[in-house]
Design an enzyme around this catalytic site. Structure first.
Site, PDB file in Angstrom:
ATOM      1  N   ASP A 111       0.820  -1.219   0.000  1.00  0.00           N
ATOM      2  CA  ASP A 111       0.000   0.000   0.000  1.00  0.00           C
ATOM      3  C   ASP A 111       0.851   1.265   0.000  1.00  0.00           C
ATOM      4  O   ASP A 111       0.432   2.302   0.488  1.00  0.00           O
ATOM      5  CB  ASP A 111      -0.935   0.002   1.214  1.00  0.00           C
ATOM      6  CG  ASP A 111      -0.179  -0.091   2.532  1.00  0.00           C
ATOM      7  OD1 ASP A 111       1.052  -0.340   2.505  1.00  0.00           O
ATOM      8  OD2 ASP A 111      -0.811   0.099   3.585  1.00  0.00           O
ATOM      9  N   LYS A 162       4.348   1.598  16.016  1.00  0.00           N
ATOM     10  CA  LYS A 162       3.235   2.405  16.529  1.00  0.00           C
ATOM     11  C   LYS A 162       3.424   2.826  17.986  1.00  0.00           C
ATOM     12  O   LYS A 162       2.700   2.364  18.875  1.00  0.00           O
ATOM     13  CB  LYS A 162       1.902   1.650  16.349  1.00  0.00           C
ATOM     14  CG  LYS A 162       1.737   1.021  14.984  1.00  0.00           C
ATOM     15  CD  LYS A 162       0.647   1.635  14.167  1.00  0.00           C
ATOM     16  CE  LYS A 162       0.774   1.311  12.700  1.00  0.00           C
ATOM     17  NZ  LYS A 162       0.833  -0.077  12.276  1.00  0.00           N
ATOM     18  N   ASP A 223       1.913   6.544   2.223  1.00  0.00           N
ATOM     19  CA  ASP A 223       1.126   5.368   2.605  1.00  0.00           C
ATOM     20  C   ASP A 223      -0.310   5.649   2.203  1.00  0.00           C
ATOM     21  O   ASP A 223      -0.888   6.649   2.623  1.00  0.00           O
ATOM     22  CB  ASP A 223       1.234   5.158   4.119  1.00  0.00           C
ATOM     23  CG  ASP A 223       0.382   3.991   4.600  1.00  0.00           C
ATOM     24  OD1 ASP A 223      -0.782   3.880   4.177  1.00  0.00           O
ATOM     25  OD2 ASP A 223       0.868   3.206   5.412  1.00  0.00           O
TER      26      ASP A 223
END
Ligand code: GDD
Ligand code: MG
Length: 360
Positions: A111, A162, A223
């Site tokens: 992606d 993250k 992204d």
């Protein structure tokens, strides 16, 4: 260097609510399924054999790309019954690789739109003798990504996926989703269960003293995780800011697919794509937007930085900015839709229902 793995599965591959039945990699960007750009860029960098690791809606990939010969590639498909995570997906296709234990294998998140110099990443890998090499990029807000601090030789010192707390934000360098793995490292990933390459494999490799090398490359990088990012990426492909050999036609202000119809006085700018069979009426202005197949923009509508789904209709004089219109939806005339709005697939918004301008 001849082969690569492309990760196109997992839970996040649906572009909701735009295209309920299409995985994100197959939604057209600059007129062709997004994945085509990644495949064509890999081919241009000398990759010959690519294994697609798929899970969700896997059945749409093979009918479109087949054995890859149209792109000059040899393509194979492996489908997970249950998503195995990024590391599990990589391990799951190991038996299809031809490379020997010490040879490099490229791996790409499916992606990402980027101008990465793939050959330079492979060269960095060879020169440093690393076990894994990672493309890194710098972003303003790294919280949605994997943080990858490096020492002054580019060697990776930690991998923090993250980050949750401010103390964890130790760098603005993030994992850009392109790797070179030594083949034997792929074979060492556990089988038969989900594995996250970001949360498990990279931290464990670092803990065991393996050599992970980062290559910071500040080329174009995006992204495509949100529809807004997707629209931006598609426009940047058309404008030539994001380089891809798969853009059909010359780069410029607009891309109008052959069967589309555009009124002579309609204005298309900012990398707008008019998909197959789509229609743009008189006096309409469309800027930086993607109109998917069969979309209709009625006369006088003004559409900016928006995604208009397949077969959707935008009524006369309606003004859209930063909107996402689902497949088959109908926005009646004289509406005003602003940033962040998403109209569900097949929904109908009657004429003159929404506006932001003040009463006068
Ligand atoms: N086959 C398969 N199976 N593919 C998967 C699976 C799975 O179970 N899970 C994820 N993928 C694929 C996705 O389709 C996508 O192409 C890629 O792996 C990364 O997954 P995302 O779900 O998009 O992850 P992310 O965007 O939150 O984070 C990743 O990308 C960031 C860069 O955009 C991580 O790699 C981060 O570290 C990185 O910074
Ligand atoms: Mg992603």
């Amino acid at each position: 260097m001849t082969e690569a793995i492309l990760l196109v599965g997992g839970k996040g591959t649906r572009l909701r609510p735009l295209t309920v039945n299409t995985p994100k990699p197959m939604v057209p960007a600059a007129g062709v399924p997004f994945l085509t750009h990644q495949l064509a860029r890999a081919k241009a960098a000398g990759v010959e054999h690519i294994v697609l690791a798929t899970s969700y809606l896997a059945e749409v990939f093979e009918p479109h790309f087949g054995d890859g010969s149209d792109l000059g590639l040899s393509l194979e498909y492996v489908t997970e019954e249950e998503p195995l995570g990024t590391g599990g997906a990589i391990r799951n296709v190991a038996s299809r690789l031809h490379s020997g234990p010490d040879e490099p294998v490229l791996i790409f998140n499916g992606d990402i739109l980027t101008g990465l110099d793939i050959r330079a990443l492979v060269a960095t890998h060879a020169d440093s003798g690393a076990d894994v090499s990672l493309h890194l990029t710098r972003v303003e807000d790294p919280r949605a990504f994997g943080l990858v601090p490096t020492d002054d030789t580019g060697r990776v010192t930690a991998f923090l996926e993250k980050p949750q707390t401010p103390e964890e934000i130790v760098t603005d360098q993030i994992n850009a989703g392109a790797y070179v793995f030594r083949r034997s490292v792929i074979d060492s990933i556990p089988t038969g269960r989900p594995v996250s390459v970001e949360r498990e494999t990279f931290p464990e490799l670092l803990a065991s003293g393996a050599h992970l090398q980062g290559m910071v490359d500040s080329t174009y990088w995006l992204d495509l995780g949100t529809p807004q990012a997707f629209v931006r990426g598609s426009a940047d492909l058309v404008l030539g800011r994001a380089p891809s050999p798969a853009v059909p036609g010359r780069c410029g202000d607009r891309l109008v697919l052959p069967s589309a119809r555009v009124a002579p006085d309609a204005k298309l700018t900012g990398g707008t794509v008019v998909g197959a069979g789509a229609t743009v009426g008189e006096g309409a202005r469309v800027t930086g937007s993607t109109l998917l197949a069969g979309a209709v923009i009625e006369p006088g509508a003004v559409v900016t930085d928006s995604l208009v789904g397949a077969g959707a209709r935008i009524g006369a004089r309606s003004v859209l900015t930063g909107a996402v219109i689902g497949d088959g939806a109908h926005v009646g005339p004289d509406n005003e839709l602003r940033d962040g709005i998403r109209i569900w697939c097949d929904a109908t918004l009657p004429a003159g229902t929404v506006r932001f301008s003040s009463d006068q």
